[in-house]
Design an enzyme around this catalytic site. Structure first.
Site, short mmCIF file in Angstrom:
data_model
loop_
_atom_site.label_atom_id
_atom_site.label_comp_id
_atom_site.label_asym_id
_atom_site.label_seq_id
_atom_site.Cartn_x
_atom_site.Cartn_y
_atom_site.Cartn_z
N ILE A 153 -6.73 95.92 80.95
CA ILE A 153 -6.05 95.67 80.24
C ILE A 153 -5.63 94.40 80.70
CG2 ILE A 153 -5.92 97.90 78.41
CD1 ILE A 153 -3.43 98.58 80.30
N GLY B 39 -4.17 94.22 84.18
CA GLY B 39 -3.06 94.52 85.03
C GLY B 39 -3.29 93.78 86.55
N ASP C 232 -14.93 92.14 81.66
CA ASP C 232 -14.71 93.36 82.01
C ASP C 232 -16.78 93.45 80.61
OD1 ASP C 232 -12.54 95.56 82.83
OD2 ASP C 232 -14.71 96.34 80.97
N ILE D 297 -20.92 92.18 85.75
CA ILE D 297 -20.29 91.71 86.35
C ILE D 297 -21.78 91.49 87.42
CG2 ILE D 297 -19.24 91.44 88.69
CD1 ILE D 297 -16.56 92.60 86.52
N CYS E 64 -14.07 103.58 90.01
CA CYS E 64 -13.52 104.20 91.55
C CYS E 64 -14.64 105.83 90.94
CB CYS E 64 -12.12 104.83 90.95
SG CYS E 64 -11.51 105.02 89.09
N GLN E 65 -15.22 105.78 89.95
CA GLN E 65 -15.50 106.74 89.22
C GLN E 65 -16.59 107.63 90.27
OE1 GLN E 65 -15.77 105.08 87.71
NE2 GLN E 65 -15.08 105.93 85.53
N ASN F 58 -6.84 104.07 83.25
CA ASN F 58 -7.55 103.50 84.48
C ASN F 58 -7.17 101.99 84.92
OD1 ASN F 58 -10.05 103.96 84.58
ND2 ASN F 58 -10.97 103.13 82.82
N SER F 59 -5.57 101.73 84.96
CA SER F 59 -5.20 100.17 85.21
C SER F 59 -4.37 100.85 86.35
CB SER F 59 -4.51 99.63 83.59
OG SER F 59 -3.66 98.11 84.64
C1 SAM Z 1 -10.10 100.62 87.22
S1 SAM Z 1 -10.29 100.28 85.07
C2 SAM Z 1 -10.01 98.45 86.40
C3 SAM Z 1 -8.64 98.11 85.28
C4 SAM Z 1 -8.08 97.14 85.34
N1 SAM Z 1 -7.49 95.95 86.68
C5 SAM Z 1 -7.21 97.15 84.17
O1 SAM Z 1 -5.58 96.91 85.03
O2 SAM Z 1 -7.01 97.20 83.17
C6 SAM Z 1 -12.86 99.57 85.83
C7 SAM Z 1 -12.64 98.70 84.76
O3 SAM Z 1 -14.32 97.84 85.10
C8 SAM Z 1 -15.36 97.67 84.11
N2 SAM Z 1 -16.91 98.14 84.79
C9 SAM Z 1 -17.70 98.76 85.16
N3 SAM Z 1 -18.82 98.37 85.24
C10 SAM Z 1 -18.08 97.21 85.28
C11 SAM Z 1 -19.41 95.72 85.02
N4 SAM Z 1 -20.50 96.50 86.01
N5 SAM Z 1 -19.42 95.35 84.70
C12 SAM Z 1 -18.04 94.71 83.62
N6 SAM Z 1 -16.97 95.64 83.90
C13 SAM Z 1 -17.40 96.54 84.68
C14 SAM Z 1 -14.55 98.99 83.27
O4 SAM Z 1 -14.73 98.55 81.63
C15 SAM Z 1 -12.96 98.71 83.20
O5 SAM Z 1 -13.03 98.59 82.52
#
Ligand code: SAM
Length: 347
Positions: free
Chosen positions: A12, A14, A33, A55, A77-78, A328-329
């Site tokens: 979102i 952050g 994302d 990514i 982070c999972q 998650n942010s």
């Molecule tokens: C820890 S959250 C990041 C939150 C972000 N910094 C925020 O402020 O909301 C991790 C994010 O990575 C995304 N994600 C996970 N694997 C991904 C991938 N292979 N490619 C793109 N996005 C990915 C998830 O959808 C999730 O929104």
């Protein structure tokens, strides 16, 4: 020329808000994302277009074409959370970070990197892989474990951070994990009270439901208006009771203690045969309802994560989605201060 920021795993936004917080010259040149719900929030709140994109398919050519000089990211982070299986680099959700570790040494435009992850990441294979990539690419780097309470924000959220730059070494020592800001200001400001982040006239939809009051109240972390703390809000907030975030009562500690003493009395006399089970249950529930216990609203959680007031969700976002996305942010203020530290030069 201003900084050209690439925001990966953007959620979102952050990191975008943290970059704004740092008040540096520059802009986000691309955000990516895979989560379309998060991307809709990002587009709505920040009025710019996020790429819905895995990514793992990002190439060195694309990064160079963007001319990205700063990389801000919080990968999943999972694979590293205490509650999970901790499969680390064996977890498929680590693949995007592993891919970036190959990419970073090839991306010559990149000068600055900031990465956020959960506490525990510092002991992982993924961290070793990341640090190896930084070394190979010629970055100076430092690691931290910090929480917003160290920045006067009444919320606990211990997180791992790594900042890295090619331009010059940092003025503070490496070889350790910093558990405070190395250049923290000398002013001893106290942590704000929770009352400072409360919304007025909160709808009764946020009241803790009767079944949770009846069965789970004793495992809840309850916060009073004058307290200057709250626990980490996770994506399961309001869905699961224990360990996902605090609940709020408008009453003082003393007043709620008084109510809990009366509840305890009922619990200790639960073999009293003169009243029916239903009567006892109802009396207990009536007492607990007096607490007016409620969940923090998404706006209040956003404030505890230092999101600015202009941040908003699109009207179609459900509360469940809001809590998931916020959980998650990142904390905008903590990351904003680290961005300043990352980019600061010797005076
Ligand atoms: C820890 S959250 C990041 C939150 C972000 N910094 C925020 O402020 O909301 C991790 C994010 O990575 C995304 N994600 C996970 N694997 C991904 C991938 N292979 N490619 C793109 N996005 C990915 C998830 O959808 C999730 O929104």
């Amino acid at each position: 020329m201003g900084f050209r920021v690439l925001e990966l795993f953007s959620g979102i936004g952050g990191m975008h808000y943290a970059f704004k917080y740092a008040q540096l010259d520059g802009n986000i040149v691309a955000a990516m994302d895979v989560n379309t719900v998060a991307n809709a929030v990002y587009n709505f709140a920040l009025n710019c277009h996020v790429k819905t994109r895995n990514i793992q398919s990002l190439s060195e050519k694309e990064v160079s074409k963007l001319g990205a000089t700063v990389l801000l990211m919080s990968p999943p982070c999972q694979p590293h959370t205490r509650q999970g299986l901790q499969r680390d680099t064996e977890d498929k959700r680590s693949d995007a970070l592993t891919h970036l570790c190959t990419l970073i040494p090839q991306c010559e435009t990149l000068q600055y990197i900031l990465m956020e992850n959960v506490k525990g990441f510092e002991c992982s294979q993924a961290r070793n892989q990341f640090v190896e990539a930084l070394e190979k690419a010629g970055f100076y780097w430092r690691e931290f474990i910090l929480t917003p309470t160290q920045f006067n924000v009444p919320n606990t959220r211990y997180r791992y951070y790594c900042i890295a730059r090619k331009t010059e070494d940092f003025a503070f020592a490496g070889g350790k994990i910093w558990e405070e800001m190395p250049e923290s200001p000398s002013t001893e400001q106290s942590v704000s009270q929770i009352s400072a982040i409360l919304e007025e006239n909160v709808s009764c939809e946020y009241l803790v439901p009767d079944d949770v009051l009846t069965k789970r109240v004793l495992v809840m972390d309850i916060i009073h208006p004058t307290e200057n703390r709250s626990m980490c809000f996770t994506k399961g907030y309001t869905h699961y009771t224990e360990g996902t975030g605090s609940a709020f009562t408008p009453f003082s500690k003393e007043e709620s203690h008084r109510i809990f003493e009366l509840v305890k009395e009922i619990d200790n006399n639960n073999h009293d045969t003169s009243s029916s089970y239903e009567d006892v249950r109802q009396r207990r529930l009536d007492l607990l309802r007096q607490l007016k216990l409620r969940y923090f609203t998404p706006r209040e959680v956003a404030r505890l994560m230092s999101f600015p007031e202009e941040f908003a969700f699109p009207p179609e976002t459900t509360n469940r989605q809001k809590y998931r996305l916020l959980g998650n942010s990142i904390n905008v203020k903590v990351v904003g201060e680290l961005i300043k530290l990352l980019i600061a030069t010797k005076q």
